[in-house]
Design a protein around this motif. Structure first.
Motif, PDB file in Angstrom:
ATOM      1  N   ALA A  71       0.797  -1.221   0.000  1.00  0.00           N
ATOM      2  CA  ALA A  71       0.000   0.000   0.000  1.00  0.00           C
ATOM      3  C   ALA A  71       0.835   1.279   0.000  1.00  0.00           C
ATOM      4  CB  ALA A  71      -0.931   0.005   1.221  1.00  0.00           C
ATOM      5  N   THR A  72       1.883   1.325   0.811  1.00  0.00           N
ATOM      6  CA  THR A  72       2.554   2.590   1.105  1.00  0.00           C
ATOM      7  C   THR A  72       3.728   2.875   0.178  1.00  0.00           C
ATOM      8  OG1 THR A  72       2.120   1.991   3.424  1.00  0.00           O
ATOM      9  CG2 THR A  72       3.425   3.971   3.020  1.00  0.00           C
ATOM     10  N   PRO A  73       3.722   4.010  -0.541  1.00  0.00           N
ATOM     11  CA  PRO A  73       4.936   4.443  -1.232  1.00  0.00           C
ATOM     12  C   PRO A  73       6.034   4.700  -0.192  1.00  0.00           C
ATOM     13  CG  PRO A  73       3.013   5.650  -2.024  1.00  0.00           C
ATOM     14  CD  PRO A  73       2.579   4.907  -0.802  1.00  0.00           C
ATOM     15  N   LEU A  74       7.239   4.236  -0.477  1.00  0.00           N
ATOM     16  CA  LEU A  74       8.320   4.281   0.511  1.00  0.00           C
ATOM     17  C   LEU A  74       9.219   5.492   0.305  1.00  0.00           C
ATOM     18  CD1 LEU A  74       9.356   0.522   0.168  1.00  0.00           C
ATOM     19  CD2 LEU A  74       7.790   1.497   1.861  1.00  0.00           C
ATOM     20  N   LYS A  75       9.692   6.038   1.425  1.00  0.00           N
ATOM     21  CA  LYS A  75      10.715   7.079   1.385  1.00  0.00           C
ATOM     22  C   LYS A  75      11.876   6.593   2.251  1.00  0.00           C
ATOM     23  CE  LYS A  75       7.523  11.011   0.924  1.00  0.00           C
ATOM     24  NZ  LYS A  75       7.200  12.366   1.436  1.00  0.00           N
ATOM     25  N   PRO A  76      13.081   6.493   1.706  1.00  0.00           N
ATOM     26  CA  PRO A  76      14.215   5.995   2.488  1.00  0.00           C
ATOM     27  C   PRO A  76      14.421   6.792   3.775  1.00  0.00           C
ATOM     28  CG  PRO A  76      14.819   6.200   0.178  1.00  0.00           C
ATOM     29  CD  PRO A  76      13.469   6.839   0.320  1.00  0.00           C
ATOM     30  N   GLY A  77      14.376   6.083   4.914  1.00  0.00           N
ATOM     31  CA  GLY A  77      14.594   6.730   6.203  1.00  0.00           C
ATOM     32  C   GLY A  77      13.333   7.112   6.945  1.00  0.00           C
ATOM     33  N   SER A  78      12.176   6.964   6.297  1.00  0.00           N
ATOM     34  CA  SER A  78      10.912   7.306   6.958  1.00  0.00           C
ATOM     35  C   SER A  78      10.146   6.037   7.324  1.00  0.00           C
ATOM     36  CB  SER A  78      10.035   8.171   6.049  1.00  0.00           C
ATOM     37  OG  SER A  78       8.736   8.311   6.601  1.00  0.00           O
ATOM     38  N   CYS A  79       9.600   6.021   8.558  1.00  0.00           N
ATOM     39  CA  CYS A  79       8.724   4.895   8.944  1.00  0.00           C
ATOM     40  C   CYS A  79       7.312   5.099   8.396  1.00  0.00           C
ATOM     41  CB  CYS A  79       8.726   4.705  10.456  1.00  0.00           C
ATOM     42  SG  CYS A  79       8.321   6.189  11.399  1.00  0.00           S
ATOM     43  N   THR A  80       7.102   6.149   7.685  1.00  0.00           N
ATOM     44  CA  THR A  80       5.902   6.492   6.898  1.00  0.00           C
ATOM     45  C   THR A  80       4.669   6.784   7.758  1.00  0.00           C
ATOM     46  OG1 THR A  80       5.124   4.229   6.332  1.00  0.00           O
ATOM     47  CG2 THR A  80       6.822   5.202   4.908  1.00  0.00           C
ATOM     48  N   LEU A  81       3.675   5.899   7.802  1.00  0.00           N
ATOM     49  CA  LEU A  81       2.352   6.243   8.343  1.00  0.00           C
ATOM     50  C   LEU A  81       1.918   5.292   9.453  1.00  0.00           C
ATOM     51  CD1 LEU A  81       0.683   6.840   4.860  1.00  0.00           C
ATOM     52  CD2 LEU A  81       1.396   8.614   6.483  1.00  0.00           C
ATOM     53  N   PRO A  82       1.056   5.768  10.371  1.00  0.00           N
ATOM     54  CA  PRO A  82       0.599   4.901  11.466  1.00  0.00           C
ATOM     55  C   PRO A  82      -0.261   3.748  10.952  1.00  0.00           C
ATOM     56  CG  PRO A  82       0.032   7.214  11.860  1.00  0.00           C
ATOM     57  CD  PRO A  82       0.487   7.113  10.446  1.00  0.00           C
ATOM     58  N   LEU A  83      -0.217   2.635  11.675  1.00  0.00           N
ATOM     59  CA  LEU A  83      -1.089   1.515  11.342  1.00  0.00           C
ATOM     60  C   LEU A  83      -2.538   1.886  11.616  1.00  0.00           C
ATOM     61  CD1 LEU A  83       0.750  -1.636  12.761  1.00  0.00           C
ATOM     62  CD2 LEU A  83       1.006  -0.527  10.562  1.00  0.00           C
ATOM     63  N   PRO A  84      -3.482   1.236  10.957  1.00  0.00           N
ATOM     64  CA  PRO A  84      -4.892   1.462  11.275  1.00  0.00           C
ATOM     65  C   PRO A  84      -5.129   1.293  12.776  1.00  0.00           C
ATOM     66  CG  PRO A  84      -4.696   0.087   9.315  1.00  0.00           C
ATOM     67  CD  PRO A  84      -3.313   0.244   9.867  1.00  0.00           C
ATOM     68  N   GLY A  85      -5.846   2.234  13.370  1.00  0.00           N
ATOM     69  CA  GLY A  85      -6.152   2.147  14.797  1.00  0.00           C
ATOM     70  C   GLY A  85      -5.105   2.759  15.701  1.00  0.00           C
ATOM     71  N   ILE A  86      -4.017   3.292  15.122  1.00  0.00           N
ATOM     72  CA  ILE A  86      -2.965   3.932  15.925  1.00  0.00           C
ATOM     73  C   ILE A  86      -3.015   5.437  15.670  1.00  0.00           C
ATOM     74  CG2 ILE A  86      -0.490   4.073  16.404  1.00  0.00           C
ATOM     75  CD1 ILE A  86      -1.827   1.354  17.163  1.00  0.00           C
ATOM     76  N   MET A  87      -3.343   6.197  16.703  1.00  0.00           N
ATOM     77  CA  MET A  87      -3.541   7.637  16.550  1.00  0.00           C
ATOM     78  C   MET A  87      -2.274   8.394  16.952  1.00  0.00           C
ATOM     79  SD  MET A  87      -6.495   7.440  15.338  1.00  0.00           S
ATOM     80  CE  MET A  87      -7.667   6.094  15.183  1.00  0.00           C
ATOM     81  N   ALA A  88      -1.294   8.385  16.055  1.00  0.00           N
ATOM     82  CA  ALA A  88      -0.005   9.024  16.323  1.00  0.00           C
ATOM     83  C   ALA A  88      -0.056  10.487  15.904  1.00  0.00           C
ATOM     84  CB  ALA A  88       1.096   8.299  15.559  1.00  0.00           C
ATOM     85  N   ALA A  89       0.694  11.318  16.625  1.00  0.00           N
ATOM     86  CA  ALA A  89       0.744  12.744  16.304  1.00  0.00           C
ATOM     87  C   ALA A  89       2.074  13.313  16.781  1.00  0.00           C
ATOM     88  CB  ALA A  89      -0.418  13.472  16.973  1.00  0.00           C
TER      89      ALA A  89
END
Length: 655
Positions: free
Chosen positions: A434-452
């Motif tokens: 699903a996720t386009p990757l960027k080297p060095g980034s953990c990208t996006l939170p998993l469903p149900g994880i409300m990170a900020a």
């Protein structure tokens, strides 16, 4: 306080291939966004449905989340289950003869064990624990090498409702003693020794010494697994051989149902000074986190061969060796040795020989293997690989690119996972289909994880700015308490600075304009240079991007002029330089950092070493580097170091 400045500018993006998207458990970005939106719309309903669909409950829960005693949240509290049942019994009809574990010993010997065989071994050992009077709620300390027996011991505890506390086999006797006392453990499970890099290393003497240090009167028995056959001191009062304990015992043991909130394990965080911090995890919520991250992040399929290189002494070895893969019915590798023995091709040879499809390791290991032989992976057939993963720290972009191109041959997505001992499982990570990757980034939170990301007042910062990484809502696999110290739990993770309502991860992070998360190091690893707050990871990444550098670690030290100065510890891809050569290379690296980031980030001093001080699990001991940078005498315990001699080397060279 200004927000943490992000100075890393990474523009490369790698979308998932159409083939990867087509077969993924979460197929395409729209599917991820839909899942995430569902979790936002009906948070409890989302987690409740997933828990019912993916786990076997002995008694079904009626309440998903109780927030009445925040931050001591409870999940599925009136439900009952058994974690071992969910990992073993559930597969006995559908895949009894499927290989569960492939154990490769340090010397290359391979042992395979099926789900049915593993089930019987766990049951037999569980009966052995019961024979010694171990009951539901009792604490059992496990001090074993990487082995099938380590998994058996942990699963056997879970089967009878005992609470295990695994101590990494490289820790000192003092560490073992402290954990026994804090957990009030009833029993220790250990081995005579272990093999690492062709050497036999004793284990039991550390247990004997720990018991001799005092305060361990709670220990009734010590079970010893005979691994090496080396001589051991024997105490007939409390020592018992594993094989003698099991003799004549049945290989069936009914699982003990426990409440979802019953503690599954206590895991002490390493590297802290003072009293050990026992992270307490639940049974139901923790297992759900393990199962869903296996499904979402590792995209696990029935024919996968999964290899997580972590030791069971760390949380990664709990979630992605002992529990997650088995709950999913996967086949996994357990490895006793080290990546460079008998040569630096060991990992690549094992991937080739066992046809590993999912490979999960640490950036430290990746950087070490680059130094040991960047071209070596090309000598092996790595075509079985499907997904690569990293864990433990942010991966610098250049190491990411090598991993992607050389190991993954440009076709394997890398899941760069951010999580902690306290979170129980993955929190922020790419989903491979699903996720386009960027080297060095953990990208996006998993469903149900409300990170900020918030500032010091708890207010959200705008995209492109840095701040404190927080989780705004409780999640099932979260830490429940610090064992025996609820006040420390509250002040450590739900501090009053943020109104006590957000989980404070302790990491500084930035969120770019696409909403991707970039971890910039621990909050205490954020440097304040001339009023500029800089994340150490970004300076490390700039150093490692230079073709001469294999590995780098950056810490701060007090400076009269700038408040704090950047101090860098560097391992080169060539022999360690000295004298004029060292000064010339140090100046070259300073100029490189200035070009990559800016003059403000230039290291004031650079020290060269043959390697960096690391624990035997590969974790860089940054607190020791801080002491060296400040010119302090090192008084901390260094028994967990793989290479204590390196400290003197680093003290002597500063350029």
């Amino acid at each position: 306080m200004s927000t943490i400045e992000s100075v890393l500018n990474e523009t490369r993006v790698f979308p998932p291939s159409p083939e990867c998207v087509a077969q993924a458990n979460v197929s395409g970005m729209e599917a991820y966004l839909e899942l995430y939106a569902k979790s936002e719309k009906d948070y409890e309903g989302f987690w409740g449905k997933i828990a019912r669909d993916n786990m076997i409950w002995h008694k079904q829960f009626t309440k998903v989340l109780d927030q009445s005693n925040a931050p001591f949240y409870t999940w599925f509290e009136d439900g009952e289950l058994n974690v071992s049942y969910n990992c073993l019994d559930r597969h006995l009809e559908s895949k009894p003869h499927k290989t569960a574990l492939i154990f490769e010993a340090d010397n290359g010997q391979v042992t395979k064990i099926t789900y049915k065989e593993l089930y019987h071994r766990v049951c037999r050992f569980a009966n052995g624990l019961k024979r010694l009077g171990v009951a539901k709620g009792d604490r059992v300390l496990i001090y074993l090498p990487m082995s099938i027996e380590a998994v058996v011991a942990m699963q056997a505890c879970a089967r009878i409702g005992a609470i295990h506390s695994v101590v990494f086999g490289g820790f000192s006797a003092k560490s073992v003693q402290e954990r026994i006392i804090d957990a009030k453990a009833k029993l220790v499970i250990t081995a005579d020794g272990q093999y690492r890099g062709g050497k036999e290393m004793a284990l039991k003497p550390a247990v004997d010494e720990a018991l001799g240090l005092g305060g361990c009167g709670c220990i009734e028995k010590v079970i010893v697994y005979k691994r090496t056959g080396g001589e051991v001191t024997w105490n007939t009062t409390h020592d018992i051989w594993w094989h003698d304990l099991e003799e004549g015992l049945p290989d069936e043991c009914p699982p003990t149902p426990v409440g979802a909130e019953h503690p599954l394990f206590i895991l002490y965080t390493s590297g802290s000074t003072g009293k050990p911090k026992g992270v307490q995890h639940s049974s139901g919520g923790y297992l759900l986190g393990a199962v869903m991250s296996m499904k979402w992040v590792f995209d696990v399929k029935s024919n996968d061969i999964f290899w997580c290189t972590a030791d069971v002494g760390w949380v990664t070895g709990h979630t992605y060796v002992t529990y997650g893969p088995l709950a999913m019915g996967a086949t996994e590798i357990i490895f006793e040795g080290v990546p460079t023995y008998p040569d630096a091709g060991r990992f690549w040879r094992m991937i080739q020989d066992h046809k590993v499809s999912i490979f999960y390791t640490a950036p430290t290991a990746i950087r070490s293997l680059i130094k040991a032989g960047a071209e070596l992976p090309k000598n092996y057939n790595l075509s079985s690989l499907r997904i690569l993963g990293t864990v433990g720290e942010p991966i610098n972009p250049e190491a990411w690119m090598w991993y992607y191109n050389t190991v993954g041959q440009g076709r394997c997505p890398i899941v760069d996972t951010w999580w902690q001992t306290e979170t129980g499982g993955h929190m922020i990570s790419p989903l491979p289909g699903a996720t386009p990757l960027k080297p060095g980034s953990c990208t996006l939170p998993l469903p149900g994880i409300m990170a900020a990301i918030v500032d010091e007042t708890g207010a959200d910062v705008e995209l492109g700015k840095g701040g404190f990484l927080v989780i705004k809502k409780p999640w099932p696999s979260m830490i429940r308490n610090i064992w025996g110290d609820p006040e420390r739990f509250k002040t450590s993770y739900y501090p009053a600075d943020f109104g006590g309502k957000y989980y404070l991860a302790g990491d500084g992070a930035n969120r770019d304009l696409d909403g991707y998360f970039w971890i910039m190091g621990r909050i205490d690893d954020v440097l304040n240079v001339s009023g500029h707050r800089l994340g150490t990871m970004e300076i490390e990444s700039a150093l490692v991007a230079h073709p001469l550098v294999a590995e780098a670690a950056v810490v701060g030290r007090p400076d009269d002029l700038t408040g704090e100065a950047v101090s860098a510890f560097v391992v080169l891809k060539q022999a360690r330089p000295s004298g004029a050569d060292a000064k010339k290379i140090a100046d070259t690296l300073r100029a490189h950092v200035a070009k990559e980031i800016g003059a403000i980030a230039k290291p004031k001093d650079i020290r060269f070493g043959d390697n960096l001080p690391k624990t035997r699990s590969g974790k860089i001991m940054r607190r020791l580097l801080r002491s060296i940078a400040k010119g302090e005498e090192i008084t901390q315990d260094v028994t967990t170091l793989e290479n204590p001699a390196i400290l003197q080397q680093l003290k002597e060279s500063s350029f």
